[in-house]
Design an enzyme around this catalytic site. Structure first.
Site, short mmCIF file in Angstrom:
data_model
loop_
_atom_site.label_atom_id
_atom_site.label_comp_id
_atom_site.label_asym_id
_atom_site.label_seq_id
_atom_site.Cartn_x
_atom_site.Cartn_y
_atom_site.Cartn_z
N ALA A 1 14.78 0.40 77.94
CA ALA A 1 15.16 -0.84 77.25
C ALA A 1 16.67 -1.04 77.24
CB ALA A 1 14.61 -0.82 75.82
N ILE A 2 17.43 -0.01 76.88
CA ILE A 2 18.88 -0.14 76.76
C ILE A 2 19.51 -0.42 78.12
CG2 ILE A 2 21.01 1.07 76.18
CD1 ILE A 2 19.45 2.56 74.01
N VAL B 1 18.47 9.11 73.97
CA VAL B 1 19.29 9.50 72.82
C VAL B 1 18.85 10.87 72.30
CG1 VAL B 1 19.73 7.11 72.12
CG2 VAL B 1 17.74 8.31 71.21
N ALA C 1 14.21 0.29 65.30
CA ALA C 1 14.76 0.01 63.99
C ALA C 1 13.68 -0.33 62.98
CB ALA C 1 15.77 -1.14 64.09
N HIS D 1 -0.35 -26.93 69.65
CA HIS D 1 -0.07 -27.35 71.03
C HIS D 1 1.02 -28.42 71.03
CE1 HIS D 1 -0.82 -28.48 75.20
NE2 HIS D 1 -0.76 -29.76 74.80
#
Length: 466
Positions: free
Chosen positions: A184-185, A272, A320, A445
């Protein structure tokens, strides 16, 4: 000067897990404190989720105006203002950080600016930012120290090999950029710099970029990246990485072939590691597992008395919103409540590239492994009137239903604003909704949300739009 303070509930770290936990404890009547050595809000708010999304918003807006809608607006020779883009990102982070301080005041949470060290369960020493020391006693402790960017082997940070922190405050755009790690990062930073004009090469050691997502989803993102000129190497290795002072020289192995290439800068995004060192965890009696704090279903540290741990420092999904929910569980457990355990399979993951990616629940491989009978429903955004009208029709919604009960087993989305749509499935799974409740719900819609509902209908052959 050693001053002694006493609290009911003390949190080390004020990230999205820590500050929420302290506030929830205060709401439940506990005298609460937060110890933070840097800015309130932690890495996520100041150097992670929030400022990166501000950067991506600006970059995506620039790309759309320059490439997608120039014929309507007349934007010849449009150039990005990097200084303004970074400034706005920092302003957003600073505003939210101040907001957290205001919340602490509102709920009477004591913010202590300094570095904490656990001397024993319930006893802390704090080296205050202004130089003094503080002794703190607390009935309950909550460790929410988060994580930091990882280095592996010869892949080390240097002047031109940077982490996410330096990558989000550039003073100039690299002409050629190497991004190592396509999770993702890494993928978000690759998208950001590519949108602003850098020549980006994205390296991933796994079979495909975004390795935590299904291959079919990742393929849509890879196709979009390549169409914009990005070079992607999957199943690739960095054999050597040298910071020359004026740039970076990398030796890359792809499919057995080795090639040496020079770049102006490299971003290292290979995961990480939990922030456990230097906090006195060895004095808690708690258990570590593979360098991470082991907790039970109420976020209590295994082997420790009256100590909780939440967020990235405990492993699992490094998100998070997962940390925030764990913070609530920990605070409620400390207050004597009986909070529901968190089902990690109901925690959605979101990636804010363009197109966006979002998923929750089981992957198809997991359903096969567990021998759960399932049926698949898909709906492409190409068939969505709202997506076509907005000029963003890449991707699809894919949903897995239990073949017998109609239970929503999982969803994997790629396309416009899917990070907003995925909450529908997360709610459905938590509420144990089935195909029938979704089928009986009338989606507005035109909306992007229709695509998700149509995918669910398609699983049982009831979509009339595809």
């Amino acid at each position: 000067m050693m001053e002694i303070n006493e609290f009911d509930y003390t949190v080390i770290g004020s990230g999205p897990g820590g500050y929420v936990s302290a506030i929830r404890a205060a709401q439940l009547g506990l005298k609460s404190a937060v110890i933070e050595k840097a800015e309130p809000g932690g890495i996520c708010l100041n150097w992670g989720c929030i400022p990166t999304k501000a950067l991506l918003h600006s970059a995506h807006l620039y790309r759309k105006v320059k490439n997608g809608h120039a014929e309507f607006i007349g934007t010849e020779n449009l150039q990005p203002n990097l200084t303004a883009i970074v400034k706005r990102s920092r302003e957003v982070a600073a505003r939210l950080s101040k907001g957290i301080e205001s919340l602490f005041k509102k709920y009477k949470v004591t913010l202590i600016k300094g570095t904490a060290f656990i001397e024993a369960p319930g006893k802390l020493r704090v080296d205050l930012s202004e130089g003094d020391k503080l002794e703190l006693r607390s009935r309950y402790l909550c460790i929410a120290t988060g994580a930091r960017a990882r280095e592996i082997g010869d892949l080390k940070f240097s002047k031109n090999v940077v982490s996410y922190r330096e990558a989000m405050t550039p003073t100039s755009l690299p002409e050629k950029l190497l991004v190592i790690g396509a999770g993702a990062i890494g993928s978000e930073f690759a998208d950001f710099y590519n949108a602003l004009g850098s020549q980006v090469t994205l390296i991933e050691v796994a079979d495909h970029i975004l390795p935590t997502e299904e291959k079919e989803v990742a393929a849509i993102v890879a196709k979009a990246f390549k169409a914009r000129g990005m070079v992607i190497h999957e199943k690739a290795k960095i054999l050597n990485l040298i910071d020359t002072g004026s740039g970076v020289t990398a030796t890359i192995e792809v499919a057995g072939d080795k090639q040496e290439e020079k770049f102006d800068r490299a971003i290292l995004a290979i995961g990480v590691v939990g922030n456990i060192e230097g906090i006195g965890f060895e004095n808690t009696g708690g258990v570590l597992e593979k360098g991470l704090i082991k907790i039970d279903e109420q976020c209590r540290v295994v082997g420790a008395k009256n100590i909780f741990a939440i967020g990235d420092v405990t492993g699992g999904k490094q998100l998070a919103h997962k940390a925030s929910h764990e913070g609530i569980i920990a605070a409620e457990a400390a207050a004597g409540k009986k909070p529901h355990p968190l089902d990690m399979n109901n925690v959605a993951g979101c990636i804010y590239t363009e197109p966006q990616v979002a998923s929750v629940g089981f992957k198809e491989a997991e359903l096969k492994e567990k021998k759960i009978p399932y049926e698949i429903g898909t709906f492409p955004f190409l068939a969505s009137g709202r997506a076509l009208a907005s000029g963003s029709d890449e991707g699809f919604c894919k949903v897995y239903l239990h073949k017998e009960t109609g239970e929503i087993l999982g969803a994997h989305l790629v396309g416009p604003e899917v990070t907003e749509l995925i909450s529908n499935i997360a709610l459905g799974r938590t509420g144990e909704l089935t195909f029938h409740e979704f089928a009986d719900t009338v989606a507005p819609h035109p909306s992007l949300g229709e695509a998700l509902f149509e995918a669910i209908l398609a699983a049982r052959g009831k979509s009339c739009n595809f």
